[in-house]
Design a protein around this motif. Structure first.
Motif, mmCIF file in Angstrom:
data_model
loop_
_atom_site.group_PDB
_atom_site.id
_atom_site.type_symbol
_atom_site.label_atom_id
_atom_site.label_comp_id
_atom_site.label_asym_id
_atom_site.label_seq_id
_atom_site.Cartn_x
_atom_site.Cartn_y
_atom_site.Cartn_z
ATOM 1 N N GLN A 91 0.823 -1.200 0.000
ATOM 2 C CA GLN A 91 0.000 0.000 0.000
ATOM 3 C C GLN A 91 0.862 1.256 0.000
ATOM 4 O O GLN A 91 0.549 2.233 -0.688
ATOM 5 N N THR A 95 1.578 -0.198 -5.071
ATOM 6 C CA THR A 95 1.289 -1.356 -5.916
ATOM 7 C C THR A 95 -0.048 -2.001 -5.584
ATOM 8 O O THR A 95 -0.653 -2.643 -6.447
ATOM 9 N N ILE A 97 -2.999 -0.579 -4.894
ATOM 10 C CA ILE A 97 -4.135 0.010 -5.602
ATOM 11 C C ILE A 97 -4.094 -0.336 -7.086
ATOM 12 O O ILE A 97 -5.135 -0.481 -7.741
ATOM 13 N N ARG A 98 -2.880 -0.512 -7.644
ATOM 14 C CA ARG A 98 -2.779 -0.908 -9.046
ATOM 15 C C ARG A 98 -3.229 -2.354 -9.232
ATOM 16 O O ARG A 98 -3.851 -2.692 -10.246
ATOM 17 N N MET A 100 -5.481 -3.847 -7.297
ATOM 18 C CA MET A 100 -6.928 -3.836 -7.113
ATOM 19 C C MET A 100 -7.656 -3.231 -8.306
ATOM 20 O O MET A 100 -8.861 -3.475 -8.492
ATOM 21 N N ALA A 101 -6.949 -2.449 -9.121
ATOM 22 C CA ALA A 101 -7.569 -1.887 -10.323
ATOM 23 C C ALA A 101 -7.732 -2.933 -11.428
ATOM 24 O O ALA A 101 -8.488 -2.716 -12.378
ATOM 25 N N GLN A 102 -7.044 -4.076 -11.278
ATOM 26 C CA GLN A 102 -7.166 -5.150 -12.256
ATOM 27 C C GLN A 102 -8.439 -5.959 -11.975
ATOM 28 O O GLN A 102 -8.993 -5.912 -10.876
ATOM 29 N N ARG A 106 -10.520 -9.329 -4.306
ATOM 30 C CA ARG A 106 -9.657 -9.044 -3.155
ATOM 31 C C ARG A 106 -9.192 -10.323 -2.473
ATOM 32 O O ARG A 106 -8.031 -10.443 -2.089
ATOM 33 N N LYS A 304 -6.598 3.275 -0.549
ATOM 34 C CA LYS A 304 -6.447 4.579 -1.195
ATOM 35 C C LYS A 304 -5.085 4.656 -1.871
ATOM 36 O O LYS A 304 -4.147 3.965 -1.488
ATOM 37 N N GLY A 305 -4.986 5.509 -2.836
ATOM 38 C CA GLY A 305 -3.728 5.692 -3.543
ATOM 39 C C GLY A 305 -2.762 6.554 -2.764
ATOM 40 O O GLY A 305 -3.096 7.220 -1.815
#
Length: 305
Positions: A91, A95, A97-98, A100-102, A106, A304-305
């Protein structure tokens, strides 16, 4: 995802340092055990002393502890080192958040971390066992018996769940705390509490509540023994010593009538397994509970990013 996690763990400095440390302790313990194996077998009439490969894991001359005692200390460090930065480090690096964007779930991320660590720990202990068996064959020329192999495999299974518990616990702190240092300190604090302070607290309580006229020491009182077994290290110690030392017939106090009818032969594997079944199931249960808590906290965690 499992392949990625395995490659990340293998390249991490924590795993490399613990791998070198466990390997050195293994070879040191094996060297001491081999040097004292002839003395142990020739000076005893106990039939269990003929189980040479079990003696390789339990024999010591006092200069170094045996291998199963070493694992009681190094196992928690291995699990903590692999889990204290499992989530918060990703976090902080951005990496997580990237990932989780895929289009992935979870829970797949958390399961991949647990499976990868379990796989690495299993390979580590299996490799050390094969080295021990191969070295024993070269040195003694005595083939390993089926019961010895079965007991050693059960011991490896206990070690895997023991390390898995501490990994799951440290992963909980990794999810709850943003800083990896805070998660590491919290995990080590829990380990020190159960290793040192928990026994001290129980001994103080027992010295107050148990009368001096009691025929058994404080740690052999039934309720005291039950409280001691709430510590994961005690569960591991009871299970490992009973499996690797077949002459152990009970983990609690025995009456004179029970001792008088006992035959000084090693217990069959199934009898030893019945003795340690509560300890093994307890160790598996606390590992599952810790992983379930980590799963719950991670599914509710705001990323969060």
């Amino acid at each position: 995802m499992v392949r990625k996690e395995i490659s990340d763990q293998i390249r991490s400095w924590q795993f490399l340092v613990l791998l070198i440390l466990i390997s050195f302790t293994f070879f040191g313990s094996m060297y001491i055990a081999v040097n004292n194996l002839n003395i142990t077998v020739s000076s005893s009439e106990d039939p269990s002393d003929l189980l040479l490969y079990l003696k390789l894991l339990t024999t010591s001359d006092g200069s170094l502890p045996s291998f199963h005692v070493f694992i009681s200390f190094l196992g928690p460090l291995l699990g903590i080192s692999l889990g204290f930065n499992a989530v918060n480090a990703e976090q902080q690096n951005g990496t997580l958040i990237r990932i989780m964007a895929q289009p992935i779930y979870r829970d797949n991320l958390l399961l991949s971390k647990f499976i990868s660590v379990t796989f690495l720990v299993s390979i580590l202990f299996l490799s050390l066992t094969l080295l021990m068996v191969g070295g024993g064959l070269l040195i003694t020329g005595v083939p390993i018996e089926f019961e010895e192999l079965f007991r050693i495999l059960l011991y490896i299974l206990i070690c895997i769940f023991y390390v898995g518990f501490w990994f799951s616990l440290s992963m909980i702190f990794s999810i709850r705390f943003k800083q990896a240092a805070t998660a590491a300190i919290a995990s080590i604090g829990v380990w020190l509490f159960f290793t040192i302070f928990y026994h001290i607290i129980l001994n103080v309580i027992a010295s107050v509540l148990v009368p001096r006229s009691s025929p058994f020491p404080a740690n052999r009182i039934p309720w005291m023994a039950d409280l001691l077994r709430m510590a994961p290290s005690q569960l591991y110690t009871d299970a490992s010593t009973t499996l690797l030392m077949p002459k152990i017939r009970s983990l609690g106090p025995m009456s004179i009538e029970q001792m008088s009818g006992a035959i000084p032969n090693p217990l069959p594997i199934w009898d030893s397994l019945m003795i340690v079944w509560p300890q093994m199931s307890g160790l598996v249960s606390v590992t599952i509970v810790c992983f379930a808590l980590a799963y719950y906290f991670f599914m509710r965690k705001e990323i969060k990013g």
